[in-house]
Design a protein around this motif. Structure first.
Motif, PDB file in Angstrom:
ATOM      1  N   ALA A  10       0.811  -1.603  -0.024  1.00 29.18           N
ATOM      2  CA  ALA A  10       0.163  -0.137  -0.481  1.00 29.18           C
ATOM      3  C   ALA A  10       0.788   1.079   0.141  1.00 29.18           C
ATOM      4  O   ALA A  10       0.852   1.978  -0.581  1.00 29.18           O
ATOM      5  CB  ALA A  10      -1.077   0.143   1.014  1.00 29.18           C
ATOM      6  N   TYR A  11       1.346   0.701   0.594  1.00 23.85           N
ATOM      7  CA  TYR A  11       3.220   2.019   0.680  1.00 23.85           C
ATOM      8  C   TYR A  11       3.317   2.471  -0.200  1.00 23.85           C
ATOM      9  O   TYR A  11       3.401   3.614  -1.279  1.00 23.85           O
ATOM     10  CB  TYR A  11       3.852   1.961   1.721  1.00 23.85           C
ATOM     11  CG  TYR A  11       4.896   2.760   2.118  1.00 23.85           C
ATOM     12  CD1 TYR A  11       4.796   4.358   2.417  1.00 23.85           C
ATOM     13  CD2 TYR A  11       6.274   3.163   1.261  1.00 23.85           C
ATOM     14  CE1 TYR A  11       5.426   5.088   2.851  1.00 23.85           C
ATOM     15  CE2 TYR A  11       7.167   4.104   1.457  1.00 23.85           C
ATOM     16  CZ  TYR A  11       7.116   5.447   1.962  1.00 23.85           C
ATOM     17  OH  TYR A  11       7.833   6.774   2.021  1.00 23.85           O
ATOM     18  N   ARG A  12       3.922   1.759  -0.457  1.00 25.78           N
ATOM     19  CA  ARG A  12       4.999   1.256  -2.747  1.00 25.78           C
ATOM     20  C   ARG A  12       3.823   1.836  -3.438  1.00 25.78           C
ATOM     21  O   ARG A  12       4.264   2.681  -4.228  1.00 25.78           O
ATOM     22  CB  ARG A  12       5.535   0.297  -2.889  1.00 25.78           C
ATOM     23  CG  ARG A  12       6.181   0.251  -4.557  1.00 25.78           C
ATOM     24  CD  ARG A  12       5.865  -1.484  -4.942  1.00 25.78           C
ATOM     25  NE  ARG A  12       4.589  -1.477  -5.221  1.00 25.78           N
ATOM     26  CZ  ARG A  12       3.861  -1.647  -6.525  1.00 25.78           C
ATOM     27  NH1 ARG A  12       4.900  -0.468  -7.260  1.00 25.78           N
ATOM     28  NH2 ARG A  12       2.866  -1.315  -7.080  1.00 25.78           N
ATOM     29  N   LEU A  13       2.804   1.897  -3.518  1.00 29.31           N
ATOM     30  CA  LEU A  13       1.270   2.052  -4.303  1.00 29.31           C
ATOM     31  C   LEU A  13       1.376   3.969  -4.253  1.00 29.31           C
ATOM     32  O   LEU A  13       1.165   4.601  -5.320  1.00 29.31           O
ATOM     33  CB  LEU A  13       0.354   0.982  -4.905  1.00 29.31           C
ATOM     34  CG  LEU A  13      -0.748   1.445  -5.628  1.00 29.31           C
ATOM     35  CD1 LEU A  13      -1.503  -0.148  -6.187  1.00 29.31           C
ATOM     36  CD2 LEU A  13      -1.336   2.346  -5.148  1.00 29.31           C
ATOM     37  N   TYR A  14       0.944   4.167  -2.822  1.00 31.04           N
ATOM     38  CA  TYR A  14       0.329   5.750  -2.581  1.00 31.04           C
ATOM     39  C   TYR A  14       1.962   6.033  -2.403  1.00 31.04           C
ATOM     40  O   TYR A  14       1.646   7.161  -3.828  1.00 31.04           O
ATOM     41  CB  TYR A  14       0.112   5.252  -1.181  1.00 31.04           C
ATOM     42  CG  TYR A  14       0.100   6.155  -0.387  1.00 31.04           C
ATOM     43  CD1 TYR A  14      -0.456   7.843  -1.444  1.00 31.04           C
ATOM     44  CD2 TYR A  14       0.068   7.039   0.759  1.00 31.04           C
ATOM     45  CE1 TYR A  14      -0.790   8.972  -0.566  1.00 31.04           C
ATOM     46  CE2 TYR A  14      -0.419   8.538   1.345  1.00 31.04           C
ATOM     47  CZ  TYR A  14      -0.248   9.468   0.241  1.00 31.04           C
ATOM     48  OH  TYR A  14      -1.282  10.529   1.064  1.00 31.04           O
ATOM     49  N   ALA A  77      -4.088   1.802 -10.172  1.00 35.36           N
ATOM     50  CA  ALA A  77      -2.712   1.331  -9.939  1.00 35.36           C
ATOM     51  C   ALA A  77      -2.376  -0.244  -9.822  1.00 35.36           C
ATOM     52  O   ALA A  77      -1.799  -0.596 -10.567  1.00 35.36           O
ATOM     53  CB  ALA A  77      -2.262   2.012  -8.946  1.00 35.36           C
ATOM     54  N   ALA A  78      -3.250  -0.997  -9.655  1.00 31.47           N
ATOM     55  CA  ALA A  78      -2.261  -1.709  -9.300  1.00 31.47           C
ATOM     56  C   ALA A  78      -3.005  -2.867 -10.436  1.00 31.47           C
ATOM     57  O   ALA A  78      -2.265  -4.121 -10.163  1.00 31.47           O
ATOM     58  CB  ALA A  78      -3.813  -2.914  -8.225  1.00 31.47           C
ATOM     59  N   MET A 227      -3.147  10.475   4.645  1.00 34.64           N
ATOM     60  CA  MET A 227      -3.357   9.564   5.818  1.00 34.64           C
ATOM     61  C   MET A 227      -4.739   8.924   5.400  1.00 34.64           C
ATOM     62  O   MET A 227      -4.968   7.486   5.376  1.00 34.64           O
ATOM     63  CB  MET A 227      -3.630   9.290   7.268  1.00 34.64           C
ATOM     64  CG  MET A 227      -2.601   9.733   7.952  1.00 34.64           C
ATOM     65  SD  MET A 227      -1.111   8.249   8.414  1.00 34.64           S
ATOM     66  CE  MET A 227      -0.005   9.547   6.831  1.00 34.64           C
ATOM     67  N   LEU A 228      -5.317   9.442   4.953  1.00 33.48           N
ATOM     68  CA  LEU A 228      -6.753   8.753   4.072  1.00 33.48           C
ATOM     69  C   LEU A 228      -6.369   7.807   2.422  1.00 33.48           C
ATOM     70  O   LEU A 228      -6.835   7.196   2.935  1.00 33.48           O
ATOM     71  CB  LEU A 228      -8.023  10.137   3.956  1.00 33.48           C
ATOM     72  CG  LEU A 228      -9.179   9.551   2.905  1.00 33.48           C
ATOM     73  CD1 LEU A 228      -9.864   8.648   3.499  1.00 33.48           C
ATOM     74  CD2 LEU A 228      -9.777  11.160   2.328  1.00 33.48           C
ATOM     75  N   PRO A 229      -6.001   8.801   2.338  1.00 31.88           N
ATOM     76  CA  PRO A 229      -5.328   8.081   0.737  1.00 31.88           C
ATOM     77  C   PRO A 229      -4.834   6.144   1.257  1.00 31.88           C
ATOM     78  O   PRO A 229      -4.834   5.386   0.599  1.00 31.88           O
ATOM     79  CB  PRO A 229      -4.658   8.315  -0.165  1.00 31.88           C
ATOM     80  CG  PRO A 229      -4.272   9.922   0.003  1.00 31.88           C
ATOM     81  CD  PRO A 229      -4.643  10.058   1.603  1.00 31.88           C
ATOM     82  N   PHE A 230      -3.874   7.200   2.098  1.00 33.52           N
ATOM     83  CA  PHE A 230      -3.505   4.736   2.599  1.00 33.52           C
ATOM     84  C   PHE A 230      -3.874   4.185   3.152  1.00 33.52           C
ATOM     85  O   PHE A 230      -4.028   2.823   2.602  1.00 33.52           O
ATOM     86  CB  PHE A 230      -2.100   5.407   3.981  1.00 33.52           C
ATOM     87  CG  PHE A 230      -1.042   4.372   4.293  1.00 33.52           C
ATOM     88  CD1 PHE A 230       0.127   3.819   3.496  1.00 33.52           C
ATOM     89  CD2 PHE A 230      -1.573   3.832   5.377  1.00 33.52           C
ATOM     90  CE1 PHE A 230       0.740   2.944   3.839  1.00 33.52           C
ATOM     91  CE2 PHE A 230      -1.248   2.671   5.934  1.00 33.52           C
ATOM     92  CZ  PHE A 230       0.266   1.890   5.023  1.00 33.52           C
ATOM     93  N   ALA A 231      -5.569   4.636   4.194  1.00 34.59           N
ATOM     94  CA  ALA A 231      -5.729   3.841   4.210  1.00 34.59           C
ATOM     95  C   ALA A 231      -6.410   3.098   3.172  1.00 34.59           C
ATOM     96  O   ALA A 231      -7.007   2.046   3.158  1.00 34.59           O
ATOM     97  CB  ALA A 231      -7.074   4.088   5.573  1.00 34.59           C
ATOM     98  N   VAL A 232      -7.767   3.582   2.562  1.00 35.06           N
ATOM     99  CA  VAL A 232      -8.246   3.607   1.336  1.00 35.06           C
ATOM    100  C   VAL A 232      -7.395   2.653  -0.037  1.00 35.06           C
ATOM    101  O   VAL A 232      -8.236   1.207   0.183  1.00 35.06           O
ATOM    102  CB  VAL A 232      -8.750   4.752   0.532  1.00 35.06           C
ATOM    103  CG1 VAL A 232     -10.085   4.277  -0.899  1.00 35.06           C
ATOM    104  CG2 VAL A 232     -10.024   5.319   1.678  1.00 35.06           C
ATOM    105  N   THR A 233      -5.888   2.854   0.207  1.00 39.43           N
ATOM    106  CA  THR A 233      -5.604   1.963  -0.498  1.00 39.43           C
ATOM    107  C   THR A 233      -5.308   0.118   0.201  1.00 39.43           C
ATOM    108  O   THR A 233      -5.359  -0.177  -0.815  1.00 39.43           O
ATOM    109  CB  THR A 233      -3.661   2.920  -1.370  1.00 39.43           C
ATOM    110  OG1 THR A 233      -4.393   4.237  -1.366  1.00 39.43           O
ATOM    111  CG2 THR A 233      -2.948   1.809  -2.042  1.00 39.43           C
TER     112      THR A 233
END
Length: 254
Positions: A10-14, A77-78, A227-233
């Motif tokens: 998730a961090y890598r994609l974000y 992205a995935a 933080m919102l995009p990381f959680a949803v990702t």
């Protein structure tokens, strides 16, 4: 995929698509900032509370569209495609009514499970063959708030079901429930990890309440938007993982 591996992915994609994902999250920033202003600058407590409530409702409605847009962007992205701000937002707005009604249905059912707890316990005693979600688990009716927590985890992927598979309302709830069935504990542990990772910075950011109002406004809005995009990702990647696992299980069964 382990929880650590999921969070790492998730961090890598974000990070790889930070510009688009963070830009979407920034749409919620004005409401966060207004809420801080109401808390810090309005002297009358009743007025501040009423104003804060209105801001939170408006913010929740916008956040729903933003979360849906991020889900769609993460899906792109995935799949190896670069998500676009406009396309992701358009897709979420196109599915907004389904997101809203599904969210309201989920909230209503969870609230109903809280209100009807004494009746459920009585019904459980009177019917030896009674089940909840095909489970004969006494903890769901005898431990206070156990059923609402169970349902919240069971229906945690409704936004993904709406945005990725075009489901809505009961179909979205059933889709999420089907993915979680048999993996409830795993999903709960992952949810708690995501809440911890995103919650710690938000809690630490509350130290800005000791600073000047303008600093408080900027810090709170910035951290929340980060933080919102990381959680949803992370949640969307877990959804995609469970979907792939379910499909592989079905192929194996055939």
């Amino acid at each position: 995929m382990s929880v650590r591996a999921l969070l790492g992915e998730a961090y890598r994609l974000y990070r790889a698509h930070f510009r688009a994902l963070f830009a979407l999250a920034l749409l919620t920033a004005p409401f966060t900032m207004l809420a801080v202003v109401a808390r810090r600058q309005v002297d009358d407590a009743d007025t501040a509370q009423s104003l804060s409530g209105l801001i939170q409702i408006a913010g929740a409605l916008v956040s729903l569209a933003v979360a849906g847009a991020i889900v769609g962007a993460v899906k792109e992205a995935a799949a190896g495609r670069a998500p676009e701000f406009g396309a992701a937002l358009d897709a979420a707005l196109g599915r907004y009514w389904a997101l809203l009604t599904t969210g309201l249905l989920t909230a209503a059912l969870v609230l109903l499970s809280i209100i009807s707890w004494p009746w459920l316990a009585f019904w459980w005693l009177r019917r030896p063959n009674a089940t909840i979600d095909s489970l004969r688990d006494w903890r769901l009716v005898w431990i206070p708030l156990a059923l609402p927590v169970y349902l919240l985890v069971r229906w945690t992927f409704t936004q993904q079901a709406v945005m990725i598979e075009g489901e809505r309302n009961w179909a979205a709830l059933d889709r999420s429930g089907g993915l979680v069935r048999g993996r409830w504990g795993q999903v709960l542990r992952t949810l708690l990890s995501i809440v911890f990772v995103t919650g710690v910075p938000i809690v630490l950011a509350t130290v800005s309440t000791l600073a000047a109002p303008v600093v408080d406004v900027i810090v709170t809005a910035a951290v929340s938007s980060l933080m919102l995009p990381f959680a949803v990702t992370a949640m969307t990647l877990l959804y995609l993982q469970l979907t792939t696992t379910g499909e592989n299980d079905a192929i194996g069964a055939d």
